[in-house]
Scaffold this motif. Structure first.
Motif, short mmCIF file in Angstrom:
data_model
loop_
_atom_site.label_atom_id
_atom_site.label_comp_id
_atom_site.label_asym_id
_atom_site.label_seq_id
_atom_site.Cartn_x
_atom_site.Cartn_y
_atom_site.Cartn_z
N PHE A 75 -30.76 20.92 -16.33
CA PHE A 75 -29.37 21.14 -16.71
C PHE A 75 -28.67 22.00 -15.68
CE2 PHE A 75 -31.73 20.39 -20.54
CZ PHE A 75 -30.90 19.58 -21.30
N ASP A 76 -27.39 21.71 -15.46
CA ASP A 76 -26.56 22.55 -14.60
C ASP A 76 -25.44 23.12 -15.45
OD1 ASP A 76 -24.95 23.78 -12.75
OD2 ASP A 76 -24.97 22.12 -11.33
N PRO A 77 -25.48 24.41 -15.76
CA PRO A 77 -24.46 25.02 -16.61
C PRO A 77 -23.14 25.30 -15.88
CG PRO A 77 -26.02 26.67 -15.94
CD PRO A 77 -26.53 25.35 -15.40
N ASP A 78 -23.14 25.13 -14.55
CA ASP A 78 -21.96 25.50 -13.77
C ASP A 78 -21.03 24.34 -13.45
OD1 ASP A 78 -22.68 28.16 -13.73
OD2 ASP A 78 -23.91 27.92 -11.95
N VAL A 79 -21.27 23.18 -14.01
CA VAL A 79 -20.38 22.03 -13.77
C VAL A 79 -19.98 21.37 -15.07
CG1 VAL A 79 -21.37 21.54 -11.48
CG2 VAL A 79 -22.23 20.35 -13.48
N ARG A 80 -18.92 20.61 -15.00
CA ARG A 80 -18.50 19.77 -16.13
C ARG A 80 -18.00 18.48 -15.51
NH1 ARG A 80 -20.25 19.58 -20.50
NH2 ARG A 80 -19.74 21.68 -21.08
N PHE A 81 -18.69 17.39 -15.79
CA PHE A 81 -18.31 16.09 -15.27
C PHE A 81 -17.36 15.40 -16.23
CE2 PHE A 81 -22.69 16.59 -13.51
CZ PHE A 81 -22.28 16.89 -12.22
N PRO A 82 -16.42 14.59 -15.70
CA PRO A 82 -15.48 13.88 -16.58
C PRO A 82 -16.21 12.82 -17.40
CG PRO A 82 -15.24 13.16 -14.32
CD PRO A 82 -16.22 14.29 -14.29
N ARG A 83 -15.82 12.70 -18.65
CA ARG A 83 -16.39 11.69 -19.55
C ARG A 83 -15.29 11.20 -20.48
NH1 ARG A 83 -21.74 14.87 -21.44
NH2 ARG A 83 -22.89 14.61 -19.53
N PHE A 84 -15.54 10.06 -21.07
CA PHE A 84 -14.59 9.57 -22.07
C PHE A 84 -14.62 10.45 -23.31
CE2 PHE A 84 -15.29 5.62 -19.66
CZ PHE A 84 -13.98 5.40 -19.28
N HIS A 85 -15.78 10.90 -23.68
CA HIS A 85 -15.95 11.76 -24.86
C HIS A 85 -16.66 13.03 -24.40
CE1 HIS A 85 -14.83 8.35 -27.29
NE2 HIS A 85 -15.75 7.64 -26.68
N MET A 86 -15.91 14.08 -24.21
CA MET A 86 -16.51 15.34 -23.75
C MET A 86 -17.50 15.85 -24.79
SD MET A 86 -15.47 16.04 -20.77
CE MET A 86 -15.91 17.74 -20.57
N GLU A 87 -18.60 16.37 -24.30
CA GLU A 87 -19.63 16.95 -25.15
C GLU A 87 -19.73 18.43 -24.87
OE1 GLU A 87 -23.29 14.91 -24.57
OE2 GLU A 87 -22.37 12.96 -24.74
N THR A 88 -20.25 19.15 -25.81
CA THR A 88 -20.50 20.56 -25.58
C THR A 88 -21.86 20.71 -24.93
OG1 THR A 88 -21.47 20.81 -27.77
CG2 THR A 88 -19.10 21.24 -27.57
N GLY A 89 -22.11 21.85 -24.38
CA GLY A 89 -23.41 22.10 -23.76
C GLY A 89 -23.38 21.87 -22.27
N ASP A 90 -24.51 22.15 -21.64
CA ASP A 90 -24.62 22.03 -20.20
C ASP A 90 -24.91 20.59 -19.78
OD1 ASP A 90 -24.22 24.76 -20.08
OD2 ASP A 90 -26.36 25.21 -20.10
N GLU A 91 -24.53 20.27 -18.55
CA GLU A 91 -24.69 18.92 -18.03
C GLU A 91 -26.14 18.61 -17.69
OE1 GLU A 91 -22.57 16.50 -17.83
OE2 GLU A 91 -20.67 17.53 -18.09
N THR A 92 -26.63 17.47 -18.16
CA THR A 92 -27.95 16.97 -17.78
C THR A 92 -27.84 16.39 -16.38
OG1 THR A 92 -28.39 16.40 -20.08
CG2 THR A 92 -29.77 15.36 -18.41
N ILE A 93 -28.73 16.81 -15.48
CA ILE A 93 -28.61 16.34 -14.10
C ILE A 93 -29.86 15.63 -13.59
CG2 ILE A 93 -26.83 18.00 -13.52
CD1 ILE A 93 -30.11 18.71 -12.03
N GLY A 94 -30.96 15.70 -14.31
CA GLY A 94 -32.16 15.02 -13.83
C GLY A 94 -33.33 15.24 -14.76
N ASN A 95 -34.46 14.64 -14.39
CA ASN A 95 -35.67 14.81 -15.18
C ASN A 95 -36.91 14.59 -14.33
OD1 ASN A 95 -36.35 11.90 -15.33
ND2 ASN A 95 -34.47 11.82 -16.53
N ILE A 96 -38.02 15.07 -14.84
CA ILE A 96 -39.33 14.83 -14.25
C ILE A 96 -40.31 14.57 -15.38
CG2 ILE A 96 -38.90 16.26 -12.20
CD1 ILE A 96 -40.63 18.46 -13.48
N HIS A 97 -41.36 13.80 -15.09
CA HIS A 97 -42.43 13.62 -16.05
C HIS A 97 -43.73 13.25 -15.35
CE1 HIS A 97 -41.25 9.36 -15.73
NE2 HIS A 97 -42.51 9.12 -16.02
#
Length: 117
Positions: A26-48
């Motif tokens: 998660f990146d708490p320092d950005v907000r990307f444009p969306r059709f439906h804004m959500e609360t919380g931090d932006e998901t930016i990637g994953n690992i498994h």
């Protein structure tokens, strides 16, 4: 605040990720444009952790941000031998990706204040 990681099972409790070897960034320092804004931090990637097959024991990573702009020419996913390397690679690609965008995506000050930051 820097990018942080959480267990994917904790982020998406109803998903198939039921083990401790999958993480979401998660990146708490950005907000990307969306059709439906959500609360919380932006998901930016994953690992498994890859379990089974010729790459078993390695870690798969992906940078999951896709903004409408010209095509990004570098790989946005891959496999690394360790969890740390996979996480570093996902964050490195994400940060480079943001640096190639003409628009910046800062988090609105109001959003931070509503969370008490």
């Amino acid at each position: 605040m820097p990018i942080y990681w959480k267990k994917t099972a904790d982020v998406y409790p109803d998903s198939a990720w039921r083990h401790d070897n999958a993480f979401t960034a998660f990146d708490p320092d950005v907000r990307f444009p969306r059709f439906h804004m959500e609360t919380g931090d932006e998901t930016i990637g994953n690992i498994h952790l890859i379990e089974g097959g010729p790459q078993s024991g390695h870690w798969e990573w992906s940078m999951t941000v896709a903004l409408s702009c010209p095509r990004y020419g570098r790989p946005t996913s891959g496999v690394e031998p360790s969890r740390g390397e996979a996480g570093r690679h996902a964050v490195e690609v994400y940060r480079h990706y943001l640096s190639t965008r003409s628009e910046q995506y800062p988090r609105a000050r109001a959003s931070r204040q509503s969370r008490g930051e």
